[in-house]
Design a protein around this motif. Structure first.
Motif, PDB file in Angstrom:
ATOM      1  N   ARG A 100     -23.743 -36.644 -51.430  1.00  0.00           N
ATOM      2  CA  ARG A 100     -24.086 -35.336 -51.986  1.00  0.00           C
ATOM      3  C   ARG A 100     -25.054 -34.605 -51.058  1.00  0.00           C
ATOM      4  N   GLU A 151     -23.602 -24.815 -50.052  1.00  0.00           N
ATOM      5  CA  GLU A 151     -23.244 -25.176 -51.424  1.00  0.00           C
ATOM      6  C   GLU A 151     -23.885 -26.515 -51.798  1.00  0.00           C
ATOM      7  N   ASP A 208     -25.277 -29.644 -53.829  1.00  0.00           N
ATOM      8  CA  ASP A 208     -24.978 -30.323 -55.088  1.00  0.00           C
ATOM      9  C   ASP A 208     -26.256 -30.512 -55.899  1.00  0.00           C
ATOM     10  N   LYS A 251     -17.508 -26.954 -58.800  1.00  0.00           N
ATOM     11  CA  LYS A 251     -17.278 -28.348 -58.420  1.00  0.00           C
ATOM     12  C   LYS A 251     -17.441 -29.328 -59.585  1.00  0.00           C
TER      13      LYS A 251
END
Length: 259
Positions: free
Chosen positions: A8, A81, A83, A130
């Motif tokens: 991640r 982006e 997580d 996501k």
């Protein structure tokens, strides 16, 4: 326990030292690629090297003031982006509320409320798309138990907490969580600065002021950045997906209540 977040991507604000550093280190040790942030380039580079060596993870240092549009742009250029987003910012210094100018009040609200909201605005839609996102906001135990002199810090952070309470519920179905960690007395540079200020005001030595502070903690010690980071990493884990909109108080038992 395997937290299930290896691979991640995380952004941890104000992470060249202190509690932010502890969070960045813990996430890196769980296998995350971590963007760390600070304004002191030399200290930031040293922190990136330390965390990379301790974890074997990819650590990307971004020297920037996240309170500015350019600073936020730099963070998201390094990790478009994320997580995981850990919001962190130093609070305003202790000061009698009568001494605060309008400009100082606005600056405090921007630093400790507005900036976190702006960063979440940028991160949250990709997280929802996501179906995975973990947002942790480092606030303060004074959100729950305000102290005179820290009114601006407490007020701005309490405002952030209330603002995000509804947001957290609105995104929970997308496996995006928003939580808060409320630190008490942790062994950081900021705590040392606070103790030095108390020593001067009380006309006692630093060691005496430090002892007085420890004696007020039922655990009879200060917290460490490592145990703070471990709590942050758990809130970012796969297993913590059912925890959202919560204030996790870590203060060694100082807050004297059962609920």
């Amino acid at each position: 326990m395997n937290f299930g977040i290896a691979g991640r991507k995380a952004i941890v604000c104000a992470s060249s030292r202190g509690l932010g550093y502890g969070c960045a280190l813990a996430l890196a040790q769980e296998g995350c690629e971590v963007v760390i942030n600070g304004r002191d380039e030399t200290r930031l580079a040293a922190a990136a090297d330390e965390i990379a060596k301790a974890s074997g993870a990819i650590i990307i240092p971004v020297a920037a003031d996240v309170a500015t549009p350019d600073g936020q742009k730099a963070l998201f250029a390094a990790c478009p982006e994320p997580d995981i987003l850990v919001n962190n910012n130093a609070g305003p210094p202790m000061r009698d509320f009568r001494e605060l100018s309008r400009e100082q009040i606005i600056d405090g609200v921007v630093a400790n409320m507005v900036v976190a909201i702006e960063l979440i605005q940028k991160a949250i839609d990709p997280m929802m798309a996501k179906k995975f996102g973990r947002i942790v906001n480092i606030t303060s135990a004074t959100v729950k138990a305000p102290l005179a002199g820290l009114d601006l810090s407490s007020g701005a952070r309490a405002g952030l907490t209330a603002f995000l309470a509804g947001v957290a519920r609105s995104v929970a179905a997308s496996n995006v969580t928003i939580n808060f960690i409320l630190p008490g007395s942790f062994d950081t540079d900021r705590l040392v600065s606070n103790i030095e200020g108390n020593a001067k005001r009380q006309n006692v030595s630093f060691e005496q002021a430090r002892t007085n502070r420890i004696n007020g903690v039922p655990a009879k010690r200060f917290g460490t950045k490592e145990e703070f980071g471990a709590t942050c990493a758990f809130l970012c884990s796969q297993q913590a997906g059912y925890i959202t909109g919560q204030n996790i108080l870590i203060d060694g038992g100082v807050y004297p209540a059962a609920f």
